[in-house]
Scaffold this motif. Sequence first.
Motif, short mmCIF file in Angstrom:
data_model
loop_
_atom_site.label_atom_id
_atom_site.label_comp_id
_atom_site.label_asym_id
_atom_site.label_seq_id
_atom_site.Cartn_x
_atom_site.Cartn_y
_atom_site.Cartn_z
N LEU A 132 -27.28 85.89 -0.54
CA LEU A 132 -28.05 86.76 0.35
C LEU A 132 -28.05 86.25 1.78
O LEU A 132 -28.10 85.04 2.03
N THR A 133 -28.01 87.18 2.71
CA THR A 133 -28.26 86.84 4.11
C THR A 133 -29.78 86.77 4.31
O THR A 133 -30.56 87.15 3.42
N GLU A 134 -30.20 86.32 5.45
CA GLU A 134 -31.64 86.24 5.74
C GLU A 134 -32.26 87.63 5.71
O GLU A 134 -33.36 87.82 5.18
N THR A 135 -31.56 88.59 6.27
CA THR A 135 -32.06 89.97 6.28
C THR A 135 -32.17 90.52 4.87
O THR A 135 -33.13 91.20 4.51
N GLU A 190 -35.33 91.89 2.49
CA GLU A 190 -35.29 93.17 1.80
C GLU A 190 -35.65 93.00 0.32
O GLU A 190 -36.32 93.84 -0.27
N VAL A 191 -35.20 91.91 -0.30
CA VAL A 191 -35.55 91.60 -1.68
C VAL A 191 -37.07 91.46 -1.80
O VAL A 191 -37.69 92.00 -2.73
N ARG A 192 -37.67 90.75 -0.87
CA ARG A 192 -39.13 90.57 -0.88
C ARG A 192 -39.83 91.93 -0.75
O ARG A 192 -40.81 92.20 -1.45
N ARG A 193 -39.29 92.79 0.11
CA ARG A 193 -39.89 94.12 0.30
C ARG A 193 -39.81 94.96 -0.97
O ARG A 193 -40.77 95.64 -1.34
N SER A 217 -24.08 95.28 0.32
CA SER A 217 -25.30 94.58 0.69
C SER A 217 -26.51 95.13 -0.07
O SER A 217 -27.34 94.38 -0.58
N GLN A 218 -26.60 96.45 -0.15
CA GLN A 218 -27.72 97.06 -0.87
C GLN A 218 -27.68 96.72 -2.35
O GLN A 218 -28.70 96.41 -2.96
N TYR A 219 -26.48 96.80 -2.93
CA TYR A 219 -26.32 96.45 -4.35
C TYR A 219 -26.79 95.01 -4.60
O TYR A 219 -27.51 94.73 -5.56
N ARG A 220 -26.40 94.10 -3.73
CA ARG A 220 -26.75 92.69 -3.88
C ARG A 220 -28.26 92.49 -3.81
O ARG A 220 -28.84 91.73 -4.60
#
Length: 372
Positions: free
Chosen positions: A177-180, A184-187, A256-259
């Motif tokens: 994961l990137t920082e962004t 998003e995972v947290r959200r 990115s979204q899938y990840r």
Amino acid sequence: MKKILHISNYYHPHVGGIETTAQNIVDILKTTGEYEQKVICFGDGPNIVDDIPVIRLPYSIRISSQAISFRYRKVLKQTIKEFQPDVVIIHTPNPLIEDYFNRCHFTGKIIVYHHLDIYRQKILKHFVKPVTNKTNKRADVIICSSDKYVDGSKELRNYKDKIRVIPLCYKEEDLELTETESEEVRRIREKYQGKTILFYSGRHARFKGVKYALRAIKNMDDVVFLVGRIGPMYAIVNKQIAYYKNAVSLGLLDRSQYRTYLHASDIFIFPSITKNESFGITLLEAVALGKPCITFNIPGSGVNYVSPNNVTGIECDNRSIVELRKAITELKNNPSLRAKYSQNGINRAKELFSYNRFAASIVALVREISNK
């Protein structure tokens, strides 16, 4: 420098399991510096991918999943004549192109990468059987992704002396994961706080079995089922999803979204029901990331090799909604079991399905065949 021609159904940036495998092989062989390579395939896109020439043949129609291009035979024959490859790697099934290729009377080495049998088209397969037999008979070696698929394959039963099993792979960097993305995972987890997040991503074809997973989660208020990617049946599947308050259609996901959704999930659902699912790249990535997986038993498929029962997840009787619901309940209520399957999955993926292991096997095999 020896030359290799890759014949794939489609190629990057087209997304799919066969296309990913074809690109991985091209990239791996490129790093050796031993081969000049070309790719020929259907579809539109760039004519150069990572410095490798790609010949793309547009098509106007598809019949039973087979793209049709009447220019393909002429272009393939001309490419073989001008490029003069030492080795051709052809990804199957691709029966029309196999027939075109067989008619070229290529005299070099042939590697067949057999991804799956022609299974669903019960009438068509009788017409293409002579073509696939001719291709397999002519091949110097046939690559398959699992012993389970080889054992259950009617197409390969007469060619087992030619088969090399090389499991497909995942790239660890593709799951980082990137920082962004971490934010998003947290959200996502905050949005579905208090619920067990179930996730599926893949094409919405019939054999993917998404409808069985939807029926299994009916009235389970403490879970949410997130369904990503679209495919041939996306309109039908989206209509089905709309009936369930605890299911969400995510639509088409980029990488990115899938990840991010994969990382955010608690359980990965992979409800494919037929041998059309020969392996399952998204399933492998879920296992590698430590996600407990729920699958159906599919005799002759590599799915249950990627995620074995009671090792990396739970395997249910094929199409059994009752068992699927029971498996979801068992995993969501048992964090220690999820943790066990999670660690088992991480260990299994590193041991059997690493990119480096796949690369070493491909390089060794191509060197062996090209030097004969």
